[in-house]
Design an enzyme around this catalytic site. Structure first.
Site, PDB file in Angstrom:
ATOM      1  N   GLN A 175       0.798  -1.220   0.000  1.00  0.00           N
ATOM      2  CA  GLN A 175       0.000   0.000   0.000  1.00  0.00           C
ATOM      3  C   GLN A 175       0.832   1.272   0.000  1.00  0.00           C
ATOM      4  O   GLN A 175       0.293   2.353  -0.230  1.00  0.00           O
ATOM      5  CB  GLN A 175      -0.930  -0.007   1.214  1.00  0.00           C
ATOM      6  N   HIS A 273       1.205  -9.693   4.125  1.00  0.00           N
ATOM      7  CA  HIS A 273       0.071  -8.775   4.221  1.00  0.00           C
ATOM      8  C   HIS A 273      -0.661  -8.780   2.879  1.00  0.00           C
ATOM      9  O   HIS A 273      -0.591  -7.814   2.112  1.00  0.00           O
ATOM     10  CB  HIS A 273       0.575  -7.374   4.564  1.00  0.00           C
ATOM     11  N   ASN A 330      -1.086 -11.360   8.220  1.00  0.00           N
ATOM     12  CA  ASN A 330      -2.021 -10.272   8.451  1.00  0.00           C
ATOM     13  C   ASN A 330      -3.393 -10.659   7.908  1.00  0.00           C
ATOM     14  O   ASN A 330      -3.540 -11.009   6.732  1.00  0.00           O
ATOM     15  CB  ASN A 330      -1.542  -9.006   7.727  1.00  0.00           C
ATOM     16  N   GLU A 331      -4.396 -10.633   8.768  1.00  0.00           N
ATOM     17  CA  GLU A 331      -5.795 -10.822   8.372  1.00  0.00           C
ATOM     18  C   GLU A 331      -5.955 -11.937   7.324  1.00  0.00           C
ATOM     19  O   GLU A 331      -6.514 -11.717   6.251  1.00  0.00           O
ATOM     20  CB  GLU A 331      -6.362  -9.509   7.836  1.00  0.00           C
TER      21      GLU A 331
END
Length: 618
Positions: A175, A273, A330-331
């Site tokens: 990101q 991620h 992550n998630e």
């Protein structure tokens, strides 16, 4: 049920707490005030007065010592079952790069690397950003570090954060980095799956070249922990065990970690991620659900577990000596919502944990973090709504957390609902149990839950992927039983729900019994991107979000006995939110033309809140 009893208790506590502060009319009672005398009006001379004292952010001090948490790479190498050659590759610039490499016989050569980008189908990608090499940092001018005017209302608590409380900010490579196909990075799932916005992550914030200045800006504000991610596809462009390591990537993140430490901050590293290598895309037949994420998109490939464990070992071998906090996934639910995908994540995570603690005998902490908008019953007095909330938590969290934190079987709701689900055997449960040093959670907001209209059992037994509620089989909404929104709404799905947040911490601590790391939380102010810069920077709604959540953390610690290990704000800068740039979660703004960063009011408010509540040093 195990979860039901705890949930009912938490809900009862919350309701009881609310009733303590309600009058018979429903309005909040005022505290006892002394009787006021009759006002006496009179004239006085007038003059303008400066009612704001100029205050500056306090930078973190430079380190005087260097701590180590694991053996150095030269000592760790002997623990590895394989060795890797190191290589470097060029860059892939869409519409500019022509494959001229002649090393077609080399399965890991330049031609093989370039062909992966051809397969990624990036004809719409933009080309290059402003920078092509690392930019040196410069001191942040004191004029940028003047604290903004205070909001009229603010927290009134008297608590301090524990001495070992982890406070910092977070970001993820996909990101913020840009440089997507530069210096040997290969394609990830995101380059293929991001819906309709594939060009957007090629440049983003160019943090790959601007990381030194970004770190300098965080340190200048007094941030103590910086959480970032390392892309698998940069470290191992061909992903699999035995394939060459990208030396440029190893050197890059070595320098990044050094820059964090030299600035007086502490690094927190996440291994994955969302940006797993493109080769692990499981199927072209994935679907996107707003309540879950990508279904059947990744992680269920049969080679995934061994490949991730190998990648984790590479990272730990090079950086575990200087990084004290690690996150494996992550998630993972957002890209692994199918039984095989979650099963692979659980088993891969456990192997990396055992390697870190048992083979390296490292002294830091390693864990995993999840996404879950806390599911609260629409009507807490309705048993079916409570059961629906329990099921929602089981499907989102218990699926991973039962075996990892408690050594317990996958929830019955999962085993009875998901196609192909099967229980873990006793030896697997014993190996997986306790393989996380903390419970990482990204609790941005809450969601209101009630059973599917046809009932949970009917929905679950049908096993129809055409049913928009399957497999959770619960309704999710944002209004309470009286028709009010559950909180002030943001640009996206996030509502300001601090009291639900505290209830959530109570649930997590008493259910999974591990220290809680609030590994992400943040608020994209509505329509912020369309405003003038000065209005973007004065982001009071975001300040309300952060200060209310941090206040509830303090209450959770001192009044509820919950061990909250720390909190990391998302995100330290506006970035690419897997779709666009209009959902601005950042506490710094970014000029997309110049890449210039500007501090927002919420950044100052958040740091000031924490610094003013830290124990005084002897």
């Amino acid at each position: 049920m195990r979860v039901s009893i705890l949930s009912l208790t938490a809900f009862a506590v919350a309701i009881e707490a609310q009733e303590l502060y309600l009058t018979t009319t429903g309005y909040a009672a005022r505290p006892q005030c002394t009787k006021q005398s009759t006002p006496k009006y009179h004239f006085q001379p007038f003059s303008y007065t400066l009612n704001e004292t100029v205050r500056y952010a306090t930078s973190v001090p430079s380190p005087t010592t260097t701590r180590t948490y694991a053996p150095a790479y030269t000592d760790i190498a002997k623990h590895l079952t394989t060795t890797w050659s190191t290589s470097t590759w060029g860059s892939w610039v869409p519409e500019q790069t022509v494959i001229s490499a002649t090393d077609t016989d080399d399965p890991y050569g330049q031609a093989a690397w370039s062909s992966m980008w051809l397969q990624a189908d990036l004809e719409d990608y933009t080309t290059t950003g402003l920078f092509s090499t690392t930019v040196s940092s410069t001191p942040v001018p004191s004029s940028e570090l003047v604290l903004p005017p205070r909001d009229y209302f603010g927290p009134t608590d008297c608590y301090n954060f524990p001495k070992d409380f982890v406070f910092g900010v977070a970001g993820s490579a996909a990101q913020i980095e840009g440089a997507v196909a530069l210096e040997g990075r290969s394609p990830s799932l995101l380059e293929k799956l991001a819906p309709g916005n594939k060009p957007k992550d090629y440049v983003t914030n160019e943090n790959y070249f601007l990381y030194k200045q970004d770190i300098q800006r965080l340190a200048a504000m007094g941030v103590e922990y910086y959480s970032f991610t390392i892309p698998w596809t940069r470290i191992l462009p061909f992903a699999l065990p035995g394939t060459p390591v990208n030396q440029q990537a190893i050197d890059h993140y070595d320098d990044l970690i050094t820059a964090v430490l030299d600035a007086g901050m502490t690094p927190v590293v996440t291994m994955l991620h969302f940006d797993s290598p493109l080769m692990f895309r499981a199927s072209e037949n994935y679907t996107i659900r707003p309540d879950i994420g990508y279904i059947n998109a990744g992680y269920q490939n049969e080679t995934f577990v061994d490949a991730f464990v190998n990648y984790g070992k590479v990272l730990l071998a090079h950086y575990a000596d200087r990084v004290p906090i690690w996150v494996t996934f992550n998630e993972p639910l957002l890209y692994a919502f199918n039984f095989k995908g979650v099963d692979h994540v659980v088993k891969a995570h456990a192997q990396v944990y055992h390697f870190y603690h048992e083979e390296l005998k490292a002294k830091g902490r390693i864990g995993i973090k999840f996404n879950d908008n806390f599911g609260v019953p629409k009507d807490p007095k309705n048993a079916s709504h409570v059961l629906a909330a329990d099921r929602f938590q089981e499907m989102q969290l218990g699926f991973f957390a039962n075996p990892i934190f408690l050594g317990k079987q996958y929830p019955k709701s999962v085993l009875k609902t998901l196609p192909g689900a099967k229980p873990l055997n006793d030896s697997e449960l014993a190996y997986i149990k306790g393989t996380s040093d903390f419970f990482g959670i990204d609790p941005y907001t809450a969601t209101v839950v009630s059973p599917a209209d046809e009932g949970i059992e009917a929905c679950a037994s049908n096993k129809s992927t055409s049913n928009s509620l399957f497999p959770y089989c619960v309704n999710q909404e944002t209004k309470n039983v009286y028709g009010w929104n559950i909180g002030y709404r943001s640009q996206s799905y996030v509502y300001i729900t601090p009291t639900h947040f505290r209830e959530y911490l109570f649930y997590l601590w008493n259910t999974f019994r591990h220290p809680i790391l609030v590994s992400e939380f943040g608020f994209p102010v509505h329509a912020e991107a369309s405003r003038d810069l000065s209005d973007q920077l004065f982001d009071s709604p975001r300040s309300v979000y952060y200060l209310s959540f941090m206040s509830e953390i303090l209450k959770s610690i001192y009044e509820d006995g919950v061990h909250v290990m720390g909190a990391l704000a998302w995100s330290f800068v506006d970035n690419w939110e897997f779709g666009d740039y209009s959902q601005q979660f950042g506490i710094q703004a970014v000029n997309r033309t110049t890449q210039e960063r500007s501090y927002k009011k919420s950044f100052f408010d958040l740091v000031d809140f924490v610094k003013s509540r830290q124990p005084k040093k002897a």
